[in-house]
Structures are given as structure tokens and as C-alpha cells.
Scaffold this active site. Structure first.
Site, PDB file in Angstrom:
ATOM      1  N   HIS A 319      -0.771  -5.352   2.746  1.00 17.64           N
ATOM      2  CA  HIS A 319      -1.087  -7.120   1.679  1.00 17.64           C
ATOM      3  C   HIS A 319       0.792  -7.826   1.895  1.00 17.64           C
ATOM      4  O   HIS A 319       1.623  -7.442   1.416  1.00 17.64           O
ATOM      5  CB  HIS A 319      -1.469  -6.821   0.904  1.00 17.64           C
ATOM      6  CG  HIS A 319      -0.778  -5.401  -0.187  1.00 17.64           C
ATOM      7  ND1 HIS A 319       0.992  -5.929  -0.989  1.00 17.64           N
ATOM      8  CD2 HIS A 319      -0.755  -4.440  -1.251  1.00 17.64           C
ATOM      9  CE1 HIS A 319       0.821  -5.354  -1.868  1.00 17.64           C
ATOM     10  NE2 HIS A 319      -0.435  -4.104  -2.380  1.00 17.64           N
ATOM     11  N   CYS A 337       0.857   1.074  -1.385  1.00 19.53           N
ATOM     12  CA  CYS A 337       0.418   0.040  -0.203  1.00 19.53           C
ATOM     13  C   CYS A 337       1.659  -0.334   0.519  1.00 19.53           C
ATOM     14  O   CYS A 337       3.098   0.196   0.308  1.00 19.53           O
ATOM     15  CB  CYS A 337      -0.208  -0.741  -0.889  1.00 19.53           C
ATOM     16  SG  CYS A 337      -1.770  -1.068  -1.762  1.00 19.53           S
TER      17      CYS A 337
END
Length: 428
Positions: A319, A337
């Protein structure tokens, strides 16, 4: 408090579920008495009817922040939040005989984030007890790492290897061009199919059941199942080297872009291994308490995140992370992440599709689980994959695709039986 409401044969029943900051729920058996002694987590018999609505409603003051519902194949159920944020309802029908996982996030009247994860199973459709298979994914175009799934209408236990072999031989996967592939029994009612290596770019894959009329066990027969056809797009592979702090994205073997990234820091190391894109969300709210980080601590976060490409059900994404641009390409500072600039994340979001391969190396993190948290199937080598097949290593020659249906024996009706009630189960 969260109110979980699911349709029943003959009406609606409401179950009150206690939401907590840690996301662990408990069912309140007696709504009139909500003390801790009456709120212990337990299994509740809830024979839900797939044709009736699924509703999530706050039982007190507060605001729903998100609701996700997906089945055992990774398929999301469409839904919509009400205008005031107190109610969520499904906009797509549920499937009969399917297990669903429901994740709910909310804020209570004081603004404290709370959440709960639940599971329930819809009742089987009214039909005889012949064994059928439901295939996934849905028809469409997918990446080269897409896994084929088969969900059986009833379990076939591992203690009956002959029955499993009959079922497996009847579930035919063919492709053009032809590839070597095999089924793997994930549990008694779920099989996954993958090629030995990734699907070739632009392959056409067909999945057909020949169970109809086949005697699976003594006095037990297969029934009709809907076939599946899907295509494979360009072969997109993204490899993140966590030690080098960069991701390399290839299309059909050619490098498209090398992206500076940051991955999980000490205590939050990114899972290592091969993952598959599960879905894409242009905007998602990420909070530290969903992964066990207490509110008020230095590690807590509550951020809107853009261009989020999901690779695990537990919440690992690729992301946009504009707050860590200075660290990208230099050091790992995330909570697990893979973060990158907004421009790179938007490009990645637009480039990949569901089923594309996303790998992480040199992170030092735990290995990606094969089945429990998305599609980690590719982390099993071919021998380990074949060990999960019931037909043996010598039965997996490449099969070319054909439009001709599989031959099946004439159908033999099996006696009907009552369907067991489904269950609503808070997950901890």
C-alpha cells in the site's frame, strides 16, 4: 455491543455479540442479563437460510467503521453501510452450505475502537444428499498464481482414501496450453488445485465435475455440479527483497519497475514466502488494535491508507505509505505491510490483478502458511503438494482443455437426510 442478525427458515433471529478492543467476541446468551458471567464465548446453533438477509446492527450508541464478509474460497459478499453508520446489510445473496467469516469494526459512544470476528454456516439447500462440488474462483481473468478451489457439499474423511480418490479423479481440471497439476486435500471438504509451476500467461482453464451418478462410497453417489471456466492474464510477479528494501515487478519475465519499499521492522517482521493477491481496496482504514497493538502506546496507529493490495486475510497489504517515504529503499519501519510512495502504490494497484504472485524474501519473518491466511499454496514444493493428493504421484499428466463434457454414470438417487443446523461462532 454488536447485533448479528441472520435469516432463518421461517423468520429472523437476532444474536447479540460483545465486541472488544482486541477483536475477540463473545455471544450474550441472555440479552436481559449481560454480565461477564453470562457473556462467555460459546457456539450458538443458528440454522441460517441463505435466501434471507444478513444484517449487522449496533445494539447501542456508536458507529460502524467497517464490515467484511467472505466465504471459505475468499469470495467477498457485497454489502452497504446505512446512512447513519449503525447498520450493514448484504447486497449480494449468500450461498447455501457455505461457511462465512464476518469481521466488524466499530466505535462505541466514547469513540473507542472495538471489533469482533464471527463465523457462521448457512444451511444446505433442500436437495438429496448426493455429493457435489462448488468450484472457485468465479469466472473471470486472474493472475498466474490463482488457485482452483473445490468445496464439497459434505465431508469425505481421510480415513476413507478410496472415496477420496474417486472424488479427486472425478474433478477434472484442463487447460490450454496443457500443464501438469494436481489436487491437494486441505481438509475433509475442501480441495485446492494448482499446476506444478505458475499458470502460463493467457491460459484458458476449465474445471468440470464428473461426480454426477458416480458411487463415491457404499450406497453414496455424486450429484451434478456447475462447471467453471476462467482465463489467465499476463504473468505478473512481484518480489520484495526486504534486506535490499526494494520490490521488482516483472511482466512475462521482463522487469517493469523496481520500487523502493519499506517492510516490517523488528517485532513486526513481514511474512516471508509466496503470496497471491486476494483483492484490492482503493481506501482502507488501518488501526493498530486490529493486530494487537494497544491504543495509547507508541506503536499504535489509526490511518486512512490508499491503494491497498491485500495478500493475506489477516491484513497484510502492499500500500501507499507517504509517511515513510524517507525510509523507503533505506530501512524497514512498517508493522508488517509493504509500504511505498503513493505514486508507486497507485501504479502497482493498477498493474496487478487478483491471483498475481507477490513474494517476500530476506525479511526474517515467519513463513507464509499454505492455507490458513490466504493462498500460500505455492510455498509447498511439488512433492509436498502431491502428498496431499489421494490418487498418487503418477496420476497427474498434463490435460489439454476440451469443451466436451466428462462422461458420467447414470444418476442414482440417494435417500434424503435432514440437514444439520449451522453455527455462529465467535473467533478469538
Amino acid at each position: 455491543m454488536e447485533a448479528f442478525r441472520a435469516g432463518l427458515c421461517g423468520g429472523l433471529e437476532q444474536q447479540l455479540v460483545r465486541a472488544t478492543a482486541s477483536g475477540a467476541g463473545s455471544v450474550v446468551r441472555d440479552p436481559a442479563s449481560r454480565g461477564a458471567a453470562r457473556a462467555a464465548a460459546h457456539t450458538v446453533v443458528l440454522p441460517t437460510d441463505a435466501a434471507s438477509p444478513l444484517e449487522i446492527t449496533l445494539a447501542g450508541p456508536g458507529l460502524l467503521t467497517y464490515v467484511t464478509v467472505h466465504d471459505g474460497h475468499g469470495r467477498y459478499v457485497g454489502g452497504a453501510l446505512g446512512a447513519r453508520g449503525h447498520h450493514w446489510g448484504n447486497t449480494e445473496p449468500l450461498r447455501a452450505g457455505e461457511t462465512y467469516t464476518v469481521r466488524v469494526g466499530a466505535q462505541d459512544a466514547a469513540g473507542t475502537p472495538v471489533g469482533v470476528t464471527m463465523a457462521f454456516r448457512t444451511a444446505e439447500a433442500a436437495r438429496d444428499d448426493r455429493l457435489t462440488a462448488e468450484f472457485g474462483p468465479r469466472p473471470g481473468t486472474y493472475g498466474a498464481g490463482q488457485i482452483v478451489t473445490a468445496s464439497l457439499s459434505r465431508p469425505v474423511p481421510g480415513a476413507d482414501p478410496a472415496a477420496r480418490a474417486r472424488v479427486e479423479r472425478a474433478l477434472q481440471v484442463t487447460s490450454e496450453p496443457a500443464v501438469e497439476g494436481a489436487w491437494h486435500w486441505v481438509d475433509d471438504s475442501t480441495l485446492h488445485y494448482r499446476p506444478r509451476t505458475y499458470w502460463p500467461a493467457h491460459a484458458v482453464v476449465r474445471v468440470v465435475s464428473g461426480l454426477d451418478g458416480v458411487e463415491v462410497g457404499e450406497g453414496e453417489y455424486g450429484g451434478p455440479s456447475e462447471s467453471l471456466r476462467f482465463t489467465v492474464g499476463d504473468r505478473i510477479e512481484a518480489v520484495t527483497d526486504a534486506a535490499a528494501h526494494e520490490m521488482t515487478v516483472r511482466r512475462n519475465g521482463r522487469i517493469l519497475r523496481t520500487i523502493p519499499v519499506t517492510t516490517g521492522k523488528a517485532g513486526f517482521l513481514t511474512r516471508t514466502g509466496i503470496k497471491v493477491v486476494l483483492g484490492k481496496e482503493r481506501k482502507v482504514r488501518m488501526r493498530g488494535d486490529t493486530v494487537g497493538i494497544k491504543r495509547g502506546t507508541s506503536e499504535f496507529y489509526d490511518l486512512p491508507v490508499f491503494y491497498a493490495t491485500r495478500v493475506t486475510w489477516s491484513g497484510e497489504y502492499v500500500h501507499a505509505a507517504p509517511w515513510s517515504v524517507d525510509a523507503q529503499g533505506e530501512e524497514n519501519v512498517s508493522h508488517g505491510c509493504t509500504g511505498m510512495s503513493t505514486a508507486d502504490a497507485a501504479w502497482f494497484f493498477d498493474t496487478v490483478r487478483v491471483g498475481d504472485v507477490v513474494s517476500v524474501v530476506n525479511s526474517g519473518g515467519e513463513p507464509m502458511a499454505p492455507f490458513a491466511n490466504g493462498f500460500g499454496d505455492w510455498n509447498l514444493d511439488w512433492d509436498a503438494w502431491l502428498a496431499g493428493s489421494a490418487v498418487g504421484a503418477g496420476a497427474h499428466a498434463p490435460l489439454a482443455s476440451t469443451d466436451a463434457p466428462l462422461a458420467a454414470a447414470s444418476a442414482v438417487a440417494a435417500p434424503a437426510s435432514a440437514h444439520a443446523p449451522s453455527r455462529l461462532l465467535p473467533l478469538t
